[in-house]
Every structure is written in C-alpha cells, then in structure tokens.
Design a protein around this motif. Structure first.
Motif, mmCIF file in Angstrom:
data_model
loop_
_atom_site.group_PDB
_atom_site.id
_atom_site.type_symbol
_atom_site.label_atom_id
_atom_site.label_comp_id
_atom_site.label_asym_id
_atom_site.label_seq_id
_atom_site.Cartn_x
_atom_site.Cartn_y
_atom_site.Cartn_z
ATOM 1 N N LYS A 92 11.272 -11.133 19.459
ATOM 2 C CA LYS A 92 12.442 -11.165 18.574
ATOM 3 C C LYS A 92 12.117 -10.641 17.183
ATOM 4 N N VAL A 93 10.991 -11.085 16.615
ATOM 5 C CA VAL A 93 10.608 -10.640 15.274
ATOM 6 C C VAL A 93 9.089 -10.722 15.128
ATOM 7 N N ILE A 94 8.528 -9.772 14.375
ATOM 8 C CA ILE A 94 7.099 -9.753 14.062
ATOM 9 C C ILE A 94 6.971 -9.947 12.554
ATOM 10 N N ARG A 95 6.285 -11.000 12.160
ATOM 11 C CA ARG A 95 6.150 -11.324 10.732
ATOM 12 C C ARG A 95 4.750 -10.939 10.269
ATOM 13 N N SER A 96 4.694 -9.980 9.366
ATOM 14 C CA SER A 96 3.403 -9.506 8.876
ATOM 15 C C SER A 96 3.009 -10.245 7.599
ATOM 16 N N PRO A 97 1.742 -10.665 7.488
ATOM 17 C CA PRO A 97 1.300 -11.415 6.317
ATOM 18 C C PRO A 97 0.948 -10.495 5.156
ATOM 19 N N GLN A 98 1.005 -11.029 3.976
ATOM 20 C CA GLN A 98 0.560 -10.305 2.793
ATOM 21 C C GLN A 98 -0.833 -10.754 2.365
ATOM 22 N N HIS A 99 -1.108 -12.043 2.512
ATOM 23 C CA HIS A 99 -2.410 -12.574 2.084
ATOM 24 C C HIS A 99 -3.428 -12.441 3.220
ATOM 25 N N THR A 101 -5.720 -14.280 4.313
ATOM 26 C CA THR A 101 -6.017 -15.482 5.098
ATOM 27 C C THR A 101 -4.891 -15.860 6.053
ATOM 28 N N GLU A 102 -3.756 -15.206 5.930
ATOM 29 C CA GLU A 102 -2.617 -15.530 6.785
ATOM 30 C C GLU A 102 -2.674 -14.745 8.093
ATOM 31 N N LYS A 103 -1.902 -15.203 9.077
ATOM 32 C CA LYS A 103 -1.883 -14.588 10.400
ATOM 33 C C LYS A 103 -0.580 -13.799 10.617
ATOM 34 N N VAL A 104 -0.631 -12.914 11.589
ATOM 35 C CA VAL A 104 0.594 -12.261 12.062
ATOM 36 C C VAL A 104 1.288 -13.233 13.011
ATOM 37 N N ILE A 105 2.591 -13.386 12.866
ATOM 38 C CA ILE A 105 3.358 -14.300 13.717
ATOM 39 C C ILE A 105 4.362 -13.496 14.541
ATOM 40 N N VAL A 106 4.335 -13.709 15.854
ATOM 41 C CA VAL A 106 5.263 -13.040 16.764
ATOM 42 C C VAL A 106 6.184 -14.090 17.368
ATOM 43 N N SER A 290 1.019 5.055 11.082
ATOM 44 C CA SER A 290 0.247 4.365 10.051
ATOM 45 C C SER A 290 0.436 2.849 10.156
ATOM 46 N N PRO A 291 -0.654 2.074 10.028
ATOM 47 C CA PRO A 291 -0.559 0.609 10.153
ATOM 48 C C PRO A 291 0.036 -0.035 8.911
ATOM 49 N N ILE A 292 0.536 -1.231 9.075
ATOM 50 C CA ILE A 292 1.006 -2.041 7.960
ATOM 51 C C ILE A 292 -0.177 -2.891 7.475
ATOM 52 N N LEU A 293 -0.465 -2.825 6.201
ATOM 53 C CA LEU A 293 -1.646 -3.472 5.635
ATOM 54 C C LEU A 293 -1.281 -4.746 4.887
ATOM 55 N N ASP A 294 -2.267 -5.643 4.753
ATOM 56 C CA ASP A 294 -2.069 -6.804 3.886
ATOM 57 C C ASP A 294 -2.533 -6.454 2.475
ATOM 58 N N SER A 295 -2.575 -7.423 1.583
ATOM 59 C CA SER A 295 -2.915 -7.152 0.189
ATOM 60 C C SER A 295 -4.364 -6.712 0.002
ATOM 61 N N ALA A 296 -5.194 -6.945 1.018
ATOM 62 C CA ALA A 296 -6.592 -6.510 0.957
ATOM 63 C C ALA A 296 -6.797 -5.159 1.644
ATOM 64 N N GLU A 297 -5.687 -4.473 1.962
ATOM 65 C CA GLU A 297 -5.729 -3.163 2.618
ATOM 66 C C GLU A 297 -6.300 -3.241 4.025
ATOM 67 N N THR A 298 -6.151 -4.382 4.673
ATOM 68 C CA THR A 298 -6.607 -4.558 6.049
ATOM 69 C C THR A 298 -5.435 -4.343 7.006
ATOM 70 N N PRO A 299 -5.597 -3.518 8.051
ATOM 71 C CA PRO A 299 -4.507 -3.308 9.016
ATOM 72 C C PRO A 299 -4.152 -4.603 9.739
ATOM 73 N N ARG A 300 -2.871 -4.959 9.724
ATOM 74 C CA ARG A 300 -2.441 -6.183 10.402
ATOM 75 C C ARG A 300 -1.471 -5.870 11.538
#
Length: 336
Positions: A92-99, A101-106, A290-300
């Motif tokens: 239904k929805v994919i929630r991408s984290p910004q921080h 330490t946070e996880k991706v939620i599906v 292109s991947p969606i990155l978090d605030s640390a420029e890590t592909p999430r």
C-alpha cells in the motif's frame, strides 16, 4: 531486399496494396514497441540488441528455468524453496526514513507491515504511473516523478489458442495478416480490432498452439472483451487468412489463454519504449533508477526493472541486469 521501384513498378500504382502494406509495417512497429501508433516511437533511443539468438525456448519448462539459472540450482544452489517469498500481498505504501538509524517501513493492504534497512522496488512503470502519488511517503523526488511521466509504457498482448492437433502445415512458423482496404471496410465496427492483429506464430515449445499478437489501444480493447468473443473472432480471422487458402475448416480450439497486461492492476502495461520525448529527456531512465537516500546519503529505497535499464529496456534480461545492479549497490563486495 527487392527494389520495387525497379523490379515491380506496377505495385506503386496499386494504392490499395501500398495502404495495406504501410498499415502492416506500422503494426510491426507497434507490436515490437507496444505502442499505439508508430509516430509515438523515437528513432533516437539508446536501445541495444543482446548478442546471440533473439529467440529462446525453455522447452515447456517455463520461466522456472530462468530462476534455476539465477539461483545456480544446477550446481548446488539453494533454489526457490529456500527463498522467503510472500505472495498475494499488495503493498500500500513505502515509507522512507530520513535519519540513518530509522528503518524503511512497508505497509500492505491486508494490514501487515514489514521493516527493513533497504527496499528494492521492481514494480512496472505502469504501476508507478498509476500509484506514484500514493505509494511513497514522503513523495518521490521531482526528477523521478518527471521520469515516470515522460517514459511511455507499452502494451503487447498474446492470445494463445490450443487445438487438439495442428491443422496447419508443419513448416509454417509465422502467419502475417495484411488486409485490403476493400475487405477491411466490410468488417463491422465492433470487430475492427481483428484487422489490427499483426499475425500468429507457433510457440517454440508447443506443436498444437498458435499465438496471436495484439498491441496498443487495440490490446486494451480486446482485454475488456468476453473470452468467448475473442476466441470466436480469432477463429474467423484464421479461417479467412489461412483456412480458406488451405481449403480446410479451422477447428474450434480446445482452450484459450490470453494475457491482460494492461487491465492487471499490478502491471498496467507490458514494457516501456523510447518515445518522441526521449531526446528531450535522455536521462529519464537514469533518474528512475536513482535510489532514494537518507540524510547520510545512504541508499534506502532502490529501483529496478526494465524501465530503469537504458540499453536493454523492454526485456527480461534487461530487468535481471537491473536487479544485479541494485544488489551490487547494496553489496559492493559481490561486484569483485
């Protein structure tokens, strides 16, 4: 190739033949691309043919063979049973984290939720076009939304008819239908879709079936028709072009199988093609990849699928290449 201007100048005077031939050539292009009109297709794309034979048969074993090869099953690999695959579960929805330490939620339609460090999205461009506003939170970056809007999703459907036994000569591998305008004008409006079927072919792994090919808006129309209607009209078409020529009556099929790539909400099309906007947006497929990155420029959240392949879009090998590409992005050591 024969030069008709030199060897058959009389054909150029036959406007009915020329019109029918041009319509047939357009159908060839539309069937290759999945387009509605050959004027939609650019001549300046980046597509490259894969080396080697362009036809492949798994000899009745189907795409399971492809997975066996990828999983190295023939050399002691784990095979499909050892994979944790969740079927019949709509995301239904994919929630991408910004921080970091946070996880991706599906979140899924059945209420289930999955949490992960990374998610690779492989849905078709058709699904992205239909759900890009609701499937991702926060919304996708502007360049990715532009790519989704500008790349075209084609439709190519198959109608497979199975007969008790072959009624055609065994040396026939492909049938192509070219209509005269006079004959086409006699077809009822409700049946005009039959005049836009490119032809029929024999699948390499079957001796008693024929596959009819339908593209673009015509394919969408046929998907909405009752199955009995499609079967009956396809038999009429084969009778007109083949049965009458061979002086036989085309028998009724004992089974019909047809694809519904467009009306299926989890595909919304067959595969992508480069349209006339491609020269203006040459990097659109790269934007989509292109991947969606978090605030640390890590592909999430990562993206794969044939639409994200700049050279081999519209193909199974192109899709698999992108899967390897994204796996290597997460696991760079496997690239060595």
């Amino acid at each position: 190739m024969e030069d008709i201007t030199k060897n058959r100048p009389d054909l150029l005077k036959d406007q009915d033949f020329i019109s029918g031939l041009l319509t047939f050539i357009e159908l060839m292009v539309d069937n290759l691309e999945g387009s509605n009109d050959w004027n939609e297709v650019t001549t300046g794309g980046d597509y490259e043919d894969l080396e080697g034979p362009q036809s492949l048969s798994f000899h009745r074993h189907g795409y399971k063979t492809f997975f066996d090869i990828m999983l190295n099953t023939y050399k002691g690999g784990p095979g499909l049973p050892n994979l944790d695959i969740k079927l019949n579960t709509e995301v239904k929805v994919i929630r991408s984290p910004q921080h970091p330490t946070e996880k991706v939620i599906v979140e899924c339609s059945d209420g289930s939720t999955y949490v992960a460090d990374n998610v690779i999205v492989t849905v078709s461009l058709g699904v992205l076009k239909a759900k890009k506003s609701s499937l991702f939170s926060p919304p996708l970056p502007k360049d990715k939304q532009t790519a989704i809007d500008k790349i075209s999703m084609g439709v190519l459907d198959k109608v497979v008819l199975a007969f008790d036994e072959p009624w055609w000569t065994q040396n026939v591998s492909r049938l192509l239908f070219i209509w005269k305008e006079a004959d086409k004008n006699k077809v009822p409006v409700s049946d005009l879709w039959t005049t836009k079927i490119l032809g029929a072919s024999r699948p390499m792994g079957s001796s008693n079936t024929l596959t009819l090919w339908i593209s673009g808006n015509t394919a969408k129309e046929v998907e909405a028709l009752p199955e009995d209607t499609v079967k009956a009209k396809c038999v009429e078409l084969l009778q007109k072009f083949v049965g009458d020529t061979l002086k036989i009556t085309v028998p009724q099929p004992n089974a019909i199988l047809r694809t519904t790539w467009y009306s299926n909400p989890h595909t919304r099309g067959s595969y992508t093609f480069d349209n006339t906007l491609t020269p203006d947006y040459p990097d659109a497929r790269d934007w989509l990849a292109s991947p969606i990155l978090d605030s640390a420029e890590t592909p999430r959240i990562l993206f794969a699928g044939e639409a994200t392949n700049r050279r081999h879009f519209g193909t199974v090998h192109g899709a698999s290449e992108t899967g390897y590409r994204e796996a290597k992005r997460l696991l760079p050591d496997i690239a060595k």
